[in-house]
Design an enzyme around this catalytic site. Structure first.
Site, PDB file in Angstrom:
ATOM      1  N   TYR A  43       1.185  -1.682  -0.183  1.00  0.00           N
ATOM      2  CA  TYR A  43      -0.791   0.075   0.330  1.00  0.00           C
ATOM      3  C   TYR A  43       0.953   1.292   0.046  1.00  0.00           C
ATOM      4  O   TYR A  43       0.662   2.307  -0.385  1.00  0.00           O
ATOM      5  CB  TYR A  43      -0.814   0.259   1.555  1.00  0.00           C
ATOM      6  CG  TYR A  43      -1.886  -0.425   0.966  1.00  0.00           C
ATOM      7  CD1 TYR A  43      -2.127  -1.140   0.097  1.00  0.00           C
ATOM      8  CD2 TYR A  43      -2.385  -0.917   2.037  1.00  0.00           C
ATOM      9  CE1 TYR A  43      -3.668  -2.393  -0.132  1.00  0.00           C
ATOM     10  CE2 TYR A  43      -4.509  -1.771   2.468  1.00  0.00           C
ATOM     11  CZ  TYR A  43      -4.425  -2.558   1.407  1.00  0.00           C
ATOM     12  OH  TYR A  43      -5.647  -3.131   1.210  1.00  0.00           O
ATOM     13  N   CYS A  75      -2.952  -2.031  10.155  1.00  0.00           N
ATOM     14  CA  CYS A  75      -2.402  -1.053   8.973  1.00  0.00           C
ATOM     15  C   CYS A  75      -2.174  -0.220   9.884  1.00  0.00           C
ATOM     16  O   CYS A  75      -3.639   0.651   8.967  1.00  0.00           O
ATOM     17  CB  CYS A  75      -2.794  -1.755   7.490  1.00  0.00           C
ATOM     18  SG  CYS A  75      -1.771  -0.520   5.956  1.00  0.00           S
ATOM     19  N   CYS A 189       4.551   1.377  11.079  1.00  0.00           N
ATOM     20  CA  CYS A 189       3.618   0.408  10.025  1.00  0.00           C
ATOM     21  C   CYS A 189       4.079  -0.948  10.709  1.00  0.00           C
ATOM     22  O   CYS A 189       4.634  -1.550  11.680  1.00  0.00           O
ATOM     23  CB  CYS A 189       4.888   0.139   8.612  1.00  0.00           C
ATOM     24  SG  CYS A 189       4.480  -1.597   7.913  1.00  0.00           S
TER      25      CYS A 189
HETATM   26  N1  DGL Z   1       1.347  -2.965   7.050  1.00  0.00           N
HETATM   27  C1  DGL Z   1       1.281  -1.677   6.387  1.00  0.00           C
HETATM   28  C2  DGL Z   1       0.850  -0.680   7.730  1.00  0.00           C
HETATM   29  O1  DGL Z   1       0.504  -1.127   8.743  1.00  0.00           O
HETATM   30  C3  DGL Z   1       1.369  -1.466   5.245  1.00  0.00           C
HETATM   31  C4  DGL Z   1       2.822  -1.970   4.181  1.00  0.00           C
HETATM   32  C5  DGL Z   1       2.215  -2.123   2.740  1.00  0.00           C
HETATM   33  O2  DGL Z   1       1.272  -2.549   2.207  1.00  0.00           O
HETATM   34  O3  DGL Z   1       3.112  -0.865   2.253  1.00  0.00           O
HETATM   35  O4  DGL Z   1       1.479   0.852   6.953  1.00  0.00           O
END
Ligand code: DGL
Length: 264
Positions: A43, A75, A189
């Site tokens: 993402y 996330c 993240c």
């Molecule tokens: N796990 C995701 C977050 O907490 C993001 C990872 C990604 O898809 O770039 O930001």
């Protein structure tokens, strides 16, 4: 409330398992469906519009299919961009995951906090607001570390990843003005706590790592207080896109009480 109704945990990949682990510590009896949008990963390099549309659309369809009692966007990227929109479309409580700036600000002694997140997360106004609200008078140094998302995905699959990626994040933070004074690191993240050992090796054991997983788990417990849960069954791990993207995760999933991966 139907005792079979699951808690829906959602992330772009395996990062939200760090929230799942914290949740199981405090609510082991709750049925969970963990949804990893592997077809949309990562993402962090997407635009706000892409992330908002994707996350709100997927969560709407998932909620319709599974009738969860609560949804958690495990996330930071999706939460800092789409939490409000998801709350507008779902009729159940929605818990978000936002950078743990508040606890980090309470912990720092030097007043200098590092924050590592995705490119999309670190540019969000949501993060500016958290900084203003909780870290006024402190220094918050932000860097994007997209490479660590892939490293965490690889690690959980037992695949090799380049340790220089982690050293490089440390070096970029250390080179910023006052960077050498960082004593607290916000893992903004959900993938990054999966690399806690590697981050400790790069930053030193004296730098505290802070993430939101425990706080989110406590929030979920609070919101579900008094609700019943059916007899435990294996939890479900569901991926968007081809099932082959979950290859290598079998051990990590079995250890966490999941059945075999499924597709959405
Ligand atoms: N796990 C995701 C977050 O907490 C993001 C990872 C990604 O898809 O770039 O930001």
């Amino acid at each position: 409330m139907n005792a079979d109704a699951p808690i829906l945990l959602f992330d772009s990949g395996v990062g939200g398992l760090t929230v799942y682990d914290a949740l199981r510590e405090v609510l082991p009896e709750a049925p969970v469906i963990y949804a990893a949008d592997l077809a949309g990963l990562p993402y962090g390099s997407k635009t706000e519009a892409q992330i908002a549309a994707r996350v709100a659309g997927l969560l709407g369809r998932m909620a319709e299919r599974w009738q969860p009692r609560l949804a958690c966007i495990a996330c930071n990227t999706a939460s800092t961009i789409a939490l409000g929109m998801v709350r507008d479309v779902l009729e159940i409580p929605v818990v978000g995951t936002v950078p743990a700036i508040k606890p980090a600000a309470a912990l720092t002694r030097t007043g200098t906090i590092g924050l590592v997140g995705t490119e999309a997360t670190i540019r969000q106004k949501y993060v500016d607001d958290l900084e203003e609200q909780f870290a006024a008078g402190k220094r918050l140094l932000r860097v994007a570390a997209p490479g660590l998302v892939g490293a965490a995905e690889a690690k959980l699959r037992g695949q090799p990843f380049d340790p220089a990626l982690i050293a490089e994040v440390h070096d970029r933070l250390a080179r910023l003005a006052e960077g050498e004074r960082i004593d607290t690191l916000v893992l903004a993240c959900t993938h990054f706590p999966l690399l806690a050992d590697e981050l400790r090796a790069a930053f030193g054991a004296e730098v505290a790592q802070v993430d939101g997983a425990q706080g989110i788990a406590r929030r979920i417990v609070h919101l579900l207080e008094g609700q019943d849960f059916a007899a435990p069954r294996p939890n479900r791990f569901v991926v968007t896109g081809p099932l082959s993207a979950a290859t290598g995760l079998e051990g990590a999933l079995a250890a966490r009480g999941f059945g075999a991966a499924e597709t959405f």
